[in-house]
Design a protein around this motif. Structure first.
Motif, PDB file in Angstrom:
ATOM      1  N   LYS A 123       0.963  -0.893   0.163  1.00  0.00           N
ATOM      2  CA  LYS A 123      -0.019  -0.191  -0.439  1.00  0.00           C
ATOM      3  C   LYS A 123       0.377   1.097   0.265  1.00  0.00           C
ATOM      4  O   LYS A 123       1.869   0.729   0.543  1.00  0.00           O
ATOM      5  N   LYS A 124       0.119   2.484  -0.683  1.00  0.00           N
ATOM      6  CA  LYS A 124       1.574   3.800  -0.282  1.00  0.00           C
ATOM      7  C   LYS A 124       1.273   3.937   0.732  1.00  0.00           C
ATOM      8  O   LYS A 124       0.207   4.146   1.473  1.00  0.00           O
ATOM      9  N   THR A 125       2.432   4.816   0.920  1.00  0.00           N
ATOM     10  CA  THR A 125       2.307   5.263   1.241  1.00  0.00           C
ATOM     11  C   THR A 125       3.066   6.976   1.674  1.00  0.00           C
ATOM     12  O   THR A 125       4.021   6.968   1.251  1.00  0.00           O
ATOM     13  N   VAL A 126       2.718   8.157   2.259  1.00  0.00           N
ATOM     14  CA  VAL A 126       3.083   9.049   2.384  1.00  0.00           C
ATOM     15  C   VAL A 126       3.639   9.375   4.456  1.00  0.00           C
ATOM     16  O   VAL A 126       2.969   9.473   5.045  1.00  0.00           O
ATOM     17  N   LEU A 127       4.763   9.611   4.150  1.00  0.00           N
ATOM     18  CA  LEU A 127       5.639  10.278   5.223  1.00  0.00           C
ATOM     19  C   LEU A 127       6.369  11.275   5.945  1.00  0.00           C
ATOM     20  O   LEU A 127       6.964  11.498   5.041  1.00  0.00           O
ATOM     21  N   GLU A 128       5.737  11.729   6.926  1.00  0.00           N
ATOM     22  CA  GLU A 128       6.331  13.015   7.337  1.00  0.00           C
ATOM     23  C   GLU A 128       6.664  12.692   8.660  1.00  0.00           C
ATOM     24  O   GLU A 128       5.939  12.817   9.508  1.00  0.00           O
ATOM     25  N   LEU A 129       8.356  12.743   8.947  1.00  0.00           N
ATOM     26  CA  LEU A 129       8.845  11.656  10.164  1.00  0.00           C
ATOM     27  C   LEU A 129       9.960  13.642  10.826  1.00  0.00           C
ATOM     28  O   LEU A 129       9.344  14.395  10.049  1.00  0.00           O
ATOM     29  N   GLY A 130      10.726  13.087  11.299  1.00  0.00           N
ATOM     30  CA  GLY A 130      11.603  14.113  12.122  1.00  0.00           C
ATOM     31  C   GLY A 130      11.804  15.106  11.193  1.00  0.00           C
ATOM     32  O   GLY A 130      12.628  14.449  10.253  1.00  0.00           O
ATOM     33  N   GLY A 131      13.006  16.322  11.818  1.00  0.00           N
ATOM     34  CA  GLY A 131      14.059  16.646  11.298  1.00  0.00           C
ATOM     35  C   GLY A 131      14.741  17.297  12.056  1.00  0.00           C
ATOM     36  O   GLY A 131      14.258  16.896  13.547  1.00  0.00           O
ATOM     37  N   SER A 132      16.305  17.591  11.898  1.00  0.00           N
ATOM     38  CA  SER A 132      16.747  18.250  12.713  1.00  0.00           C
ATOM     39  C   SER A 132      17.765  19.458  11.356  1.00  0.00           C
ATOM     40  O   SER A 132      18.329  19.847  11.610  1.00  0.00           O
ATOM     41  N   ASP A 133      16.886  20.495  11.232  1.00  0.00           N
ATOM     42  CA  ASP A 133      17.086  21.966  10.452  1.00  0.00           C
ATOM     43  C   ASP A 133      18.499  21.865  10.670  1.00  0.00           C
ATOM     44  O   ASP A 133      18.066  23.197  11.789  1.00  0.00           O
ATOM     45  N   ALA A 134      19.265  22.359   9.539  1.00  0.00           N
ATOM     46  CA  ALA A 134      20.092  23.654  10.343  1.00  0.00           C
ATOM     47  C   ALA A 134      19.675  24.588   9.383  1.00  0.00           C
ATOM     48  O   ALA A 134      18.396  24.936   8.599  1.00  0.00           O
ATOM     49  N   GLY A 155      10.226  15.369   3.266  1.00  0.00           N
ATOM     50  CA  GLY A 155      11.649  15.015   3.609  1.00  0.00           C
ATOM     51  C   GLY A 155      11.877  14.157   2.583  1.00  0.00           C
ATOM     52  O   GLY A 155      11.610  13.932   1.754  1.00  0.00           O
ATOM     53  N   ILE A 156      13.439  14.449   2.591  1.00  0.00           N
ATOM     54  CA  ILE A 156      13.888  13.163   2.133  1.00  0.00           C
ATOM     55  C   ILE A 156      14.831  12.645   3.502  1.00  0.00           C
ATOM     56  O   ILE A 156      15.009  12.925   4.523  1.00  0.00           O
ATOM     57  N   LYS A 157      15.409  11.422   2.722  1.00  0.00           N
ATOM     58  CA  LYS A 157      16.183  11.089   3.933  1.00  0.00           C
ATOM     59  C   LYS A 157      15.548  10.161   5.503  1.00  0.00           C
ATOM     60  O   LYS A 157      14.388   9.896   4.595  1.00  0.00           O
ATOM     61  N   ALA A 158      15.931  10.880   6.184  1.00  0.00           N
ATOM     62  CA  ALA A 158      15.300  10.153   7.141  1.00  0.00           C
ATOM     63  C   ALA A 158      13.645  11.112   7.531  1.00  0.00           C
ATOM     64  O   ALA A 158      12.872  10.225   8.249  1.00  0.00           O
ATOM     65  N   SER A 159      13.409  12.112   6.673  1.00  0.00           N
ATOM     66  CA  SER A 159      12.425  12.499   7.452  1.00  0.00           C
ATOM     67  C   SER A 159      12.012  11.817   6.487  1.00  0.00           C
ATOM     68  O   SER A 159      10.402  12.992   6.285  1.00  0.00           O
ATOM     69  N   GLY A 160      11.703  11.518   5.483  1.00  0.00           N
ATOM     70  CA  GLY A 160      10.543  10.725   5.177  1.00  0.00           C
ATOM     71  C   GLY A 160      10.974  10.618   3.446  1.00  0.00           C
ATOM     72  O   GLY A 160      11.516  11.108   3.175  1.00  0.00           O
ATOM     73  N   TYR A 161       9.316  10.405   2.766  1.00  0.00           N
ATOM     74  CA  TYR A 161       8.877  10.603   1.331  1.00  0.00           C
ATOM     75  C   TYR A 161       7.052  10.702   1.176  1.00  0.00           C
ATOM     76  O   TYR A 161       6.445  10.909   2.225  1.00  0.00           O
ATOM     77  N   GLY A 162       7.722  11.138   0.126  1.00  0.00           N
ATOM     78  CA  GLY A 162       6.124  11.677  -0.489  1.00  0.00           C
ATOM     79  C   GLY A 162       6.312  13.545  -0.533  1.00  0.00           C
ATOM     80  O   GLY A 162       7.249  13.956   0.869  1.00  0.00           O
ATOM     81  N   ARG A 163       5.423  14.106  -0.815  1.00  0.00           N
ATOM     82  CA  ARG A 163       4.808  15.366  -1.016  1.00  0.00           C
ATOM     83  C   ARG A 163       3.500  15.393   0.515  1.00  0.00           C
ATOM     84  O   ARG A 163       2.546  15.043  -0.229  1.00  0.00           O
ATOM     85  N   GLU A 164       2.571  16.039   0.974  1.00  0.00           N
ATOM     86  CA  GLU A 164       2.164  16.784   1.337  1.00  0.00           C
ATOM     87  C   GLU A 164       1.438  18.349   0.650  1.00  0.00           C
ATOM     88  O   GLU A 164       2.673  19.104  -0.005  1.00  0.00           O
ATOM     89  N   LEU A 165       0.601  19.179   0.818  1.00  0.00           N
ATOM     90  CA  LEU A 165      -0.178  20.709   0.435  1.00  0.00           C
ATOM     91  C   LEU A 165       0.616  20.467  -0.852  1.00  0.00           C
ATOM     92  O   LEU A 165       1.202  20.153  -1.443  1.00  0.00           O
ATOM     93  N   SER A 166       0.041  22.061  -2.011  1.00  0.00           N
ATOM     94  CA  SER A 166       0.231  22.195  -2.786  1.00  0.00           C
ATOM     95  C   SER A 166      -0.249  21.098  -4.379  1.00  0.00           C
ATOM     96  O   SER A 166      -0.992  19.934  -3.878  1.00  0.00           O
ATOM     97  N   VAL A 167      -0.031  21.097  -5.579  1.00  0.00           N
ATOM     98  CA  VAL A 167      -0.277  19.950  -6.828  1.00  0.00           C
ATOM     99  C   VAL A 167       0.547  18.960  -6.080  1.00  0.00           C
ATOM    100  O   VAL A 167      -0.535  17.806  -6.959  1.00  0.00           O
TER     101      VAL A 167
END
Ligand code: NDP
Length: 452
Positions: free
Chosen positions: A221-232, A425-437
């Motif tokens: 099943k398809k997933t979108v994952l929006e996980l953590g971040g450690s933003d610079a 995000g990318i890497k351990a922040s997940g994959y897929g996108r939310e919002l916009s088109v």
């Protein structure tokens, strides 16, 4: 599932989780409502989302109060969260149809085009930190696309979960189109395999992301994952320091630091490092900690005792391995889960503050030799959600923005989500996108139609 007031530690209300029979009724209702909802014209779905937006706007104080009560967000931020939810509903009410209209592609066919029918029912597993926004950010595009949705909300925000279900009911959405499930994480993981669920969206920790993705993968099943971040948050030598410091404070301490896109690692090039730290620690120290229900409060409690304890352990372990405290905050005395603003300086590889996400009011300072070193450090991280670069040279800022490994990079501004722009995000922040088109096209079938 229980409401514990994070400002006092008091247990206010408990809610029974659902048994198998209750879950079965909800899954059946979602499946039953799906064909009718898919066939509902965009204009009608949009009308209902405009009602939902009006319900949110007309009762902002009420819904904001539930957020503050359950997870401790200061009221002014809670009101802004409700306002943003209304905006998200209106944005997709207005744009969903054009985002999903057939796309004609010239081929050898008489006519060929891409259409975007919905996938079916999406399970949304959502966190407590923006307990309304995270849900509406998912629900507005997904439902406007014609999907039905089941919400498994975090166990510490049951009243938010129920209130959101009520908003959809009051707005007039048909029975079964959006339902709140009062279930544990373990049950949520199990029902992913149910054939009446077609996709999963999760916002939360990396640990939960790996488990949910594994369960969804096993069931294809398809997933979108929006996980953590450690933003610079990179500050170059030519940066205008005052706006840089103000943005840094706003980004690190919004929602008591409990935001995936908060600036977490302040990467300062040597010539401005001392001046930046001095101004930053002064402003961080001045943030008024207190009752999140009071208008004058700038920093509320953390959402849960275990989250505060975990954060403090990360700080303690980092100091034990050589980090220094430029601002000595830590757990505040008295009831509630308050944590005083803290600044960790001289953070190096191997320390927990370097390697892990710090989900609370603790800033991590890392010194860089120059801008090349700053980019290297920014990218030396398992996460890749957002990033900020401060410089007076906007062209240079843009060049560096492209080189930082992240789902978004902001030049001279704070990373924030905006319905018009993709988020993820990318890497351990997940994959897929939310919002916009891009967000609305995650839970659709990108379908080719070819006609001779
Ligand atoms: P979790 O990831 O555990 O919780 C987020 C959601 O996922 C909740 O609804 C939770 O349910 C659910 N969940 C957890 N495990 C599973 C599972 N195996 N299967 C299905 N659902 C699951 O986050 P925490 O609340 O424990 O916070 C811990 C850390 O996560 C934070 O310190 C932060 O680093 C990160 N986080 C990131 C967020 C973001 O915005 N990206 C938001 C919140 C947290 P339940 O509450 O019932 O356990």
């Amino acid at each position: 599932m229980e409401t514990i007031n994070p400002a006092t530690g008091e247990r206010l209300k408990t809610f029974d989780t659902w048994n198998d029979a209750q879950v079965e009724i909800a899954l059946t209702a979602a499946a039953a409502s799906n064909p009718g909802w898919q066939a509902t014209p965009f204009a009608e779905r949009a009308r209902l989302f405009r009602h939902a937006a009006a319900e949110l706007r007309n009762n902002t104080a009420h819904y904001a109060g539930i957020i503050t009560l359950e997870m401790g967000k200061i009221v002014r931020e809670a009101r802004a969260e409700i306002e943003k939810c209304a905006w998200g509903c209106e944005f997709y009410a207005e744009h969903a149809e054009s985002f999903l209209c057939d796309e004609i592609i010239q081929t050898d066919a008489g006519s060929s085009y891409v259409s975007y029918p919905p996938l079916g029912t999406v399970l949304a597993i959502m966190p407590w930190n923006f307990p309304f926004w995270q849900v509406f950010r998912f629900a507005a595009p997904s439902l406007m696309a014609g999907n039905t949705a089941l919400l498994k909300h975090a166990s510490n925000v049951p009243q938010c979960a129920l209130a959101i279900g009520e908003i959809f009911r009051k707005a007039g959405f048909p029975e079964g189109v959006f339902q709140t499930l009062m279930i544990t994480a373990a049950r949520a993981e199990k029902i992913i395999a149910d054939p009446r669920i077609h996709a999963v969206s999760l916002t939360g920790s990396e640990v939960a992301g790996r488990k949910v993705a594994a369960a969804a993968g096993a069931a294809l099943k398809k997933t979108v994952l929006e996980l953590g971040g450690s933003d610079a948050f990179v500050v170059l030598a030519d940066a205008d320091l005052e706006p840089a410091v103000n943005t840094a404070i706003a980004s690190r301490f919004l929602n008591c630091g409990q935001s995936c896109i908060a600036a977490k690692r302040f990467i300062l090039v040597e010539p401005i490092a001392e001046a930046f730290i001095e101004q930053f620690r002064h402003k961080a120290h001045a943030l008024r900690l207190g009752d999140p229900m009071k208008e004058e409060t700038r920093l509320g409690p953390m959402a849960r005792a275990d989250l505060r304890d975990q954060l403090h352990q990360q700080v303690t372990d980092s100091v034990a391995t050589g980090a220094s405290l430029a601002l000595h905050g830590g757990p505040a005395a008295g009831p509630g889960f308050f944590y005083e603003p803290t600044v960790l300086d001289h953070v190096r590889p191997g320390m927990r503050a370097w390697e892990e996400e710090l989900f609370g009011p603790v800033a991590v300072v890392i010194r860089a030799r120059d801008e090349e070193d700053a980019v290297r450090i920014a990218n030396d991280n398992r996460y890749g959600l957002g990033a900020t670069i401060f410089t007076r040279d906007v062209k240079k800022g843009e060049r560096l923005a492209r080189r930082i490994q992240s789902g978004s990079s902001f030049v001279n501004g704070m990373v924030k989500s905006d319905p018009r722009l993709p988020f993820g995000g990318i890497k351990a922040s997940g994959y897929g996108r939310e919002l916009s088109v891009h967000g609305i096209r995650e839970f659709v079938n990108i379908k080719t139609i070819w006609v001779k």
